[in-house]
Design an enzyme around this catalytic site. Sequence first.
Site, PDB file in Angstrom:
ATOM      1  CE  LYS A  62       4.364 -48.399   6.574  1.00 54.69           C
ATOM      2  NZ  LYS A  62       4.646 -48.372   8.014  1.00 54.69           N
ATOM      3  CB  THR A  63      12.093 -45.745   1.727  1.00 54.48           C
ATOM      4  OG1 THR A  63      11.389 -44.702   2.367  1.00 54.48           O
ATOM      5  CG2 THR A  63      12.623 -45.251   0.391  1.00 54.48           C
TER       6      THR A  63
END
Lengths: 337, 330
Positions: free
Chosen positions: A112-113
């Site tokens: 999710k980064t």
Amino acid sequence: MPAPETAAPAKLKYAERPEWADVEPLQQYEIANPLAPILYSEEYKDATDYLRGIVKAGERSERVLELTEHVIRLNPAHYSAWQYRYETLVALSAPLDVELKLMDEFADKHLKTYQVWHHRRLLLLLTRKPAPELALIARILQRDEKNYHTWAHRQWLLAFFNEPSLWEGELDFVDTMMNKDVRNNSVWHHRFFVVFQSGVREGEEDRERILKRELIYVKQNISLAPNNASAWNYLRGVLEHTRQPFGSLAAFVQPYTVPLPASTTDIVDLENPPPGRDADLPCAAAIEFLADVYEERGGADNVDKAVELWRSLANEHDTIRKKYWEWRIREALATSS
Amino acid sequence: MNREQLPSTLLTSLHVSYIQNLGKSTDDLAYHLTAHLRLNAIYWGLTALFVMGHPDALEKEDVIQYIQSCWVEEAGGFAPHPGHDVHILDTLSAIQILVMYDALDRIDIPRVVKFIVSLQQPSGVFAGDSFGEIDTRFTYIAINALSLLGCLDQMDRDGAANYIKQCRNFDGGFGRCIGAESHSAQVFVCVAALAILDRLDEVDGDTLGWWLSERQLPNGGLNGRPEKLEDVCYSFWVLSAMSILHKIPWIDAEKLTAFILSCQDPEKGGISDRPGNMTDVFHTNFGVAALSILGYPGLVDLDPVYCMPAHIIEAKGLQKGWKNLQRRVE
Ligand SMILES: [Zn+2]
């Protein structure tokens, strides 16, 4: 399965390691302010102090890779550590396949980064080997089927490299993902992207055939799971994109707008697949679609039929959007009178 | 948590003290893990305070000094926290806070403008930082910031609008970049950016308004994409876009209001994403902002385009033609 964290020997701080003695650590500017005092873990503070020192000195070396990896592991959103790492890789002509391999672990752990994906994108622009990347994305999407970054990365990869061999397996991939979850909106979006949004590829020039194929595809999926907003949106999208009247689907949609008949026979009808036996009917999206068909046909009789359907949505089948359906009724009556 | 125990009115004084106390419990881990959000967090907290009618609840001078300490001289922008990296997100937060405090004279505006403009890419979209992440969100942020600084004419407005236009999908929504799936938060940034640029003609208001109203679930909450869970922050993303498109009346305001109120922590204050979850200042702000758009009694009007108090935007002559619900009287 992610590898268990290895029990690393107690790490010495950079300040205590002789091979880093030549670097002047640069502490961050601190101010006394009740709103925001700074207290980081010692490890993070030590590593970022040395990173600031390295950046100031402009050093590009192997140990920069070690240090930036350390900082990124502690804080994967630290974009300037990523940026400095990338520039160092380029400056050292480091083997990028090795870097990508290392980054696979990050993609797994920090999917999710954003920085993780952007770094990969920059590396791919240099290696220009997109095929293995498709496989990695597919593997990650198995775990997080709706991850926005991962899907966007796949769409970028396909469109940017735009190689026939990359596109080749894409509809099969859509099928695999659809079989896992027919209600996954990301998959429906991706299908539209592949079929309609990204240009016409070899073998897909016969758009009549493609339209027919897509209509059969979406109709079959609706028949398996009628209450699926993504599939209905796809159907509307296909019709609007190809400028087909909604009315061409009236015969298919009608059975979904009424309660399931007590006894059904198993008919195989590819054109108009009927709802399955355990379907939860009537389906609000079908009622809405049929109302649009009547409105499209026009004339007082048809508008009345549409209004009746909208009323059933407002008062029974989709009450949360009552205000919307009432607006549709007012609009239709105002324009027809 | 038992449904009956969930709050049904806005616990304003609890939220005010919750926000005031945020910077104080600095020994807990969560505080340190969120240093990269600090300037954003102050903007969220302050906006919520303004909307709840408590604009003086933070020490203004402390906040301004903190903002100044986040200035990154080499880059000409702001970092989330002193010693961190400059980013367009924090640069907008700094500007918004200073506008709310009427203290824009405390920063070097020409340098900030130069920094923001430097992030626009040849395709028209903006990057958030020098590493190069691009996102329609950053385009909105740049447009919002430049507009507040009165320097919109220094960017390529047509290029930005043209990029946003290419992000429009078959469902009427917008995605993060060309080809990406529609998402409520991206819909908000694209619609608000087009509103500031006076380019709402690029939006199919009826189709998009319908897609946005489809985001409401039977429990009243709103989600970001079909088949995803409801979440308080989407109340703001969806409602603000609908307000700009004049479609708020399509929402079941009563049910949405009840959903947001049920996400309050009745003991410590603050609002969470869903009932019973941990509260945070992000969801507190967007919950309060959404309630303001819905006409909740006693709140100050919110400008949905800028997500700032409406009277401040109006005083700057920047108000666009949005339509919130009329404020109710208790
Ligand atoms: Zn949220």
